[in-house]
Design a protein around this motif. Structure first.
Motif, PDB file in Angstrom:
ATOM      1  N   THR A  69      41.038   1.229  -6.592  1.00 25.83           N
ATOM      2  CA  THR A  69      41.235   2.634  -6.272  1.00 25.83           C
ATOM      3  C   THR A  69      41.453   2.755  -4.769  1.00 25.83           C
ATOM      4  O   THR A  69      41.070   1.844  -4.010  1.00 25.83           O
ATOM      5  CB  THR A  69      40.014   3.477  -6.661  1.00 25.83           C
ATOM      6  N   PRO A  70      42.057   3.836  -4.291  1.00 29.18           N
ATOM      7  CA  PRO A  70      42.220   4.008  -2.840  1.00 29.18           C
ATOM      8  C   PRO A  70      40.914   3.905  -2.071  1.00 29.18           C
ATOM      9  O   PRO A  70      40.866   3.313  -0.989  1.00 29.18           O
ATOM     10  CB  PRO A  70      42.835   5.410  -2.727  1.00 29.18           C
ATOM     11  N   GLU A  71      39.844   4.475  -2.620  1.00 31.16           N
ATOM     12  CA  GLU A  71      38.549   4.431  -1.933  1.00 31.16           C
ATOM     13  C   GLU A  71      38.035   2.995  -1.824  1.00 31.16           C
ATOM     14  O   GLU A  71      37.515   2.572  -0.782  1.00 31.16           O
ATOM     15  CB  GLU A  71      37.525   5.307  -2.675  1.00 31.16           C
ATOM     16  N   GLU A  72      38.185   2.218  -2.896  1.00 29.36           N
ATOM     17  CA  GLU A  72      37.757   0.814  -2.885  1.00 29.36           C
ATOM     18  C   GLU A  72      38.600   0.000  -1.906  1.00 29.36           C
ATOM     19  O   GLU A  72      38.078  -0.838  -1.155  1.00 29.36           O
ATOM     20  CB  GLU A  72      37.867   0.220  -4.287  1.00 29.36           C
ATOM     21  N   ALA A  73      39.913   0.258  -1.923  1.00 25.82           N
ATOM     22  CA  ALA A  73      40.814  -0.473  -1.028  1.00 25.82           C
ATOM     23  C   ALA A  73      40.497  -0.184   0.436  1.00 25.82           C
ATOM     24  O   ALA A  73      40.576  -1.072   1.289  1.00 25.82           O
ATOM     25  CB  ALA A  73      42.270  -0.111  -1.345  1.00 25.82           C
ATOM     26  N   LYS A  74      40.123   1.060   0.739  1.00 26.22           N
ATOM     27  CA  LYS A  74      39.735   1.419   2.107  1.00 26.22           C
ATOM     28  C   LYS A  74      38.501   0.648   2.544  1.00 26.22           C
ATOM     29  O   LYS A  74      38.443   0.112   3.657  1.00 26.22           O
ATOM     30  CB  LYS A  74      39.464   2.926   2.196  1.00 26.22           C
ATOM     31  N   LYS A  75      37.511   0.577   1.673  1.00 26.02           N
ATOM     32  CA  LYS A  75      36.266  -0.124   2.007  1.00 26.02           C
ATOM     33  C   LYS A  75      36.505  -1.612   2.248  1.00 26.02           C
ATOM     34  O   LYS A  75      35.824  -2.253   3.050  1.00 26.02           O
ATOM     35  CB  LYS A  75      35.238   0.083   0.898  1.00 26.02           C
ATOM     36  N   LEU A  76      37.489  -2.165   1.538  1.00 27.13           N
ATOM     37  CA  LEU A  76      37.817  -3.585   1.691  1.00 27.13           C
ATOM     38  C   LEU A  76      38.678  -3.851   2.934  1.00 27.13           C
ATOM     39  O   LEU A  76      38.945  -5.003   3.259  1.00 27.13           O
ATOM     40  CB  LEU A  76      38.558  -4.081   0.442  1.00 27.13           C
ATOM     41  N   GLY A  77      39.122  -2.774   3.595  1.00 27.24           N
ATOM     42  CA  GLY A  77      39.963  -2.927   4.773  1.00 27.24           C
ATOM     43  C   GLY A  77      41.415  -3.222   4.449  1.00 27.24           C
ATOM     44  O   GLY A  77      42.165  -3.723   5.285  1.00 27.24           O
ATOM     45  N   TYR A  78      41.828  -2.890   3.215  1.00 25.12           N
ATOM     46  CA  TYR A  78      43.203  -3.175   2.790  1.00 25.12           C
ATOM     47  C   TYR A  78      44.214  -2.190   3.379  1.00 25.12           C
ATOM     48  O   TYR A  78      45.389  -2.514   3.520  1.00 25.12           O
ATOM     49  CB  TYR A  78      43.310  -3.104   1.267  1.00 25.12           C
ATOM     50  N   ILE A  79      43.750  -0.969   3.682  1.00 25.29           N
ATOM     51  CA  ILE A  79      44.664   0.110   4.048  1.00 25.29           C
ATOM     52  C   ILE A  79      44.524   0.482   5.521  1.00 25.29           C
ATOM     53  O   ILE A  79      43.413   0.610   6.039  1.00 25.29           O
ATOM     54  CB  ILE A  79      44.394   1.371   3.194  1.00 25.29           C
ATOM     55  N   SER A  80      45.666   0.677   6.164  1.00 26.42           N
ATOM     56  CA  SER A  80      45.693   1.271   7.492  1.00 26.42           C
ATOM     57  C   SER A  80      46.641   2.465   7.423  1.00 26.42           C
ATOM     58  O   SER A  80      47.771   2.330   6.954  1.00 26.42           O
ATOM     59  CB  SER A  80      46.186   0.255   8.526  1.00 26.42           C
ATOM     60  N   TYR A  81      46.157   3.612   7.867  1.00 20.43           N
ATOM     61  CA  TYR A  81      46.920   4.863   7.709  1.00 20.43           C
ATOM     62  C   TYR A  81      47.157   5.522   9.055  1.00 20.43           C
ATOM     63  O   TYR A  81      46.228   5.695   9.847  1.00 20.43           O
ATOM     64  CB  TYR A  81      46.146   5.808   6.792  1.00 20.43           C
ATOM     65  N   MET A  82      48.410   5.872   9.325  1.00 19.74           N
ATOM     66  CA  MET A  82      48.747   6.602  10.528  1.00 19.74           C
ATOM     67  C   MET A  82      49.344   7.951  10.144  1.00 19.74           C
ATOM     68  O   MET A  82      50.478   8.026   9.667  1.00 19.74           O
ATOM     69  CB  MET A  82      49.768   5.844  11.386  1.00 19.74           C
ATOM     70  N   PRO A  83      48.586   9.040  10.328  1.00 18.94           N
ATOM     71  CA  PRO A  83      49.126  10.362  10.003  1.00 18.94           C
ATOM     72  C   PRO A  83      50.207  10.786  10.990  1.00 18.94           C
ATOM     73  O   PRO A  83      50.325  10.231  12.084  1.00 18.94           O
ATOM     74  CB  PRO A  83      47.895  11.270  10.103  1.00 18.94           C
ATOM     75  N   GLU A  84      50.967  11.799  10.606  1.00 18.98           N
ATOM     76  CA  GLU A  84      52.066  12.268  11.459  1.00 18.98           C
ATOM     77  C   GLU A  84      51.557  12.772  12.799  1.00 18.98           C
ATOM     78  O   GLU A  84      52.209  12.604  13.832  1.00 18.98           O
ATOM     79  CB  GLU A  84      52.833  13.382  10.743  1.00 18.98           C
ATOM     80  N   ASP A  85      50.388  13.383  12.800  1.00 16.72           N
ATOM     81  CA  ASP A  85      49.850  13.971  14.028  1.00 16.72           C
ATOM     82  C   ASP A  85      48.866  13.047  14.738  1.00 16.72           C
ATOM     83  O   ASP A  85      48.015  13.499  15.512  1.00 16.72           O
ATOM     84  CB  ASP A  85      49.185  15.318  13.733  1.00 16.72           C
ATOM     85  N   ALA A  86      48.957  11.733  14.504  1.00 13.07           N
ATOM     86  CA  ALA A  86      48.040  10.778  15.138  1.00 13.07           C
ATOM     87  C   ALA A  86      48.305  10.672  16.636  1.00 13.07           C
ATOM     88  O   ALA A  86      49.446  10.532  17.068  1.00 13.07           O
ATOM     89  CB  ALA A  86      48.194   9.407  14.499  1.00 13.07           C
ATOM     90  N   PHE A  87      47.246  10.757  17.420  1.00 18.77           N
ATOM     91  CA  PHE A  87      47.349  10.591  18.868  1.00 18.77           C
ATOM     92  C   PHE A  87      46.194   9.722  19.345  1.00 18.77           C
ATOM     93  O   PHE A  87      45.126   9.695  18.738  1.00 18.77           O
ATOM     94  CB  PHE A  87      47.311  11.948  19.576  1.00 18.77           C
ATOM     95  N   PRO A  88      46.379   9.000  20.442  1.00 19.44           N
ATOM     96  CA  PRO A  88      45.305   8.148  20.962  1.00 19.44           C
ATOM     97  C   PRO A  88      44.203   8.971  21.607  1.00 19.44           C
ATOM     98  O   PRO A  88      44.356  10.164  21.870  1.00 19.44           O
ATOM     99  CB  PRO A  88      46.033   7.286  22.009  1.00 19.44           C
ATOM    100  N   TYR A  89      43.072   8.298  21.878  1.00 15.44           N
ATOM    101  CA  TYR A  89      42.012   8.925  22.655  1.00 15.44           C
ATOM    102  C   TYR A  89      42.487   8.961  24.102  1.00 15.44           C
ATOM    103  O   TYR A  89      42.587   7.935  24.770  1.00 15.44           O
ATOM    104  CB  TYR A  89      40.722   8.110  22.539  1.00 15.44           C
ATOM    105  N   GLU A  90      42.794  10.158  24.590  1.00 14.75           N
ATOM    106  CA  GLU A  90      43.507  10.274  25.864  1.00 14.75           C
ATOM    107  C   GLU A  90      42.646   9.992  27.087  1.00 14.75           C
ATOM    108  O   GLU A  90      43.175   9.809  28.181  1.00 14.75           O
ATOM    109  CB  GLU A  90      44.167  11.648  25.968  1.00 14.75           C
ATOM    110  N   LYS A  91      41.339   9.916  26.922  1.00 16.48           N
ATOM    111  CA  LYS A  91      40.477   9.550  28.052  1.00 16.48           C
ATOM    112  C   LYS A  91      40.366   8.033  28.193  1.00 16.48           C
ATOM    113  O   LYS A  91      39.778   7.528  29.149  1.00 16.48           O
ATOM    114  CB  LYS A  91      39.092  10.171  27.896  1.00 16.48           C
ATOM    115  N   LEU A  92      40.913   7.298  27.216  1.00 17.80           N
ATOM    116  CA  LEU A  92      40.898   5.843  27.244  1.00 17.80           C
ATOM    117  C   LEU A  92      42.276   5.307  27.599  1.00 17.80           C
ATOM    118  O   LEU A  92      43.297   5.983  27.415  1.00 17.80           O
ATOM    119  CB  LEU A  92      40.478   5.286  25.879  1.00 17.80           C
ATOM    120  N   SER A  93      42.313   4.090  28.070  1.00 12.91           N
ATOM    121  CA  SER A  93      43.594   3.430  28.327  1.00 12.91           C
ATOM    122  C   SER A  93      44.182   2.958  26.993  1.00 12.91           C
ATOM    123  O   SER A  93      43.508   2.975  25.949  1.00 12.91           O
ATOM    124  CB  SER A  93      43.392   2.228  29.237  1.00 12.91           C
TER     125      SER A  93
END
Length: 248
Positions: A69-93
């Motif tokens: 299931t998606p939830e199981e796959a997430k826990k196993l580290g199988y999935i990496s997701y980048m949403p359209e509005d993803a932005f970095p932590y701007e106080k970090l390099s």
């Protein structure tokens, strides 16, 4: 690409109050392929990706990620997701942003963390800017950093929502090249969305055309264009949904 199924979606239905956003979405993505979910804004692309990624939990239908299931796959580290509005932590390099993600996915393995970080720096390709605070980055630089963050951990499935939206030509070309060339070398399957139907020929092995919450066609870009006797996917899409009045 193999015959092994990475993602299986069967009769996915999602309603918000009385509005049916997804109406029986079914598709399969094979291990190692670059698969594009293509359609206009509001077609249901992001909702589909959010369900597959495990973020959206309430829906009808079945979703399987390498048999989990998606939830199981997430826990196993199988999935990496980048949403359209993803932005970095701007106080970090840039490098600090990558370090945070590398630590999470390496789970205490320092050698693996180092490997992830080195790959992330290579993918982002920001030169010395990687050591500068991301608040000064251009949109294109931020996007490349986010894509690096998603791919550097070598997920079995990388989900990228509209990765080229709002980018200038140079950044768009860089992102397209990353999506097209990198998965084979890190054994990753990529599922991404786009409303730009003219850019996917270069990137995708197969695509699904989606409109108003329904899949209207699945196949290789060239085959779909040929099926509808069209010069490009945009024209084929209009014909597929029966709205080709403007095509001369």
């Amino acid at each position: 690409m193999t015959d092994e199924i990475a993602v299986s979606v069967t009769n996915l239905v999602k309603k918000y109050k009385n509005v049916e956003v997804l109406n029986g979405i079914s598709l399969q993505v094979y291990k190692g392929e670059v698969f594009g979910l293509i359609g206009p804004n509001g077609a249901g692309k992001t909702t589909t990706l959010r369900a597959i990624s495990g973020i959206l939990k309430k829906y009808e239908g079945d979703i399987s990620i390498f048999g989990y299931t998606p939830e199981e796959a997430k826990k196993l580290g199988y999935i990496s997701y980048m949403p359209e509005d993803a932005f970095p932590y701007e106080k970090l390099s840039g490098i600090e942003n990558l370090e945070v993600f590398a630590q999470i996915y390496a789970r205490g393995d320092k050698e693996l963390e180092k490997e992830f970080l080195e790959l992330g720096v290579k993918i982002a390709d920001l030169g010395n800017k990687i050591y500068e605070q991301t608040s000064i980055y251009s949109r294109g630089m931020k996007r490349r950093l986010m894509i690096a963050r998603a791919l550097m951990v070598k997920p079995r499935l990388a989900i990228l929502d509209e990765p080229t939206t709002g980018l200038d030509v140079e950044s768009t070309v860089r992102v397209r090249r990353i999506i097209r060339e990198l998965p084979r070398s890190i054994n990753t399957t990529i599922l991404f969305s786009s409303h730009n139907m003219l850019e996917v020929d270069f990137m995708c092995d197969r695509i699904a055309l989606i409109n108003k919450g329904k899949i209207v066609e699945i196949g290789m870009p060239k085959q779909i264009a040929e099926k509808y006797n069209s010069k490009n996917l945009e024209e084929a899409f209009l014909k597929a949904i029966g709205n080709d009045k403007s095509i001369s």
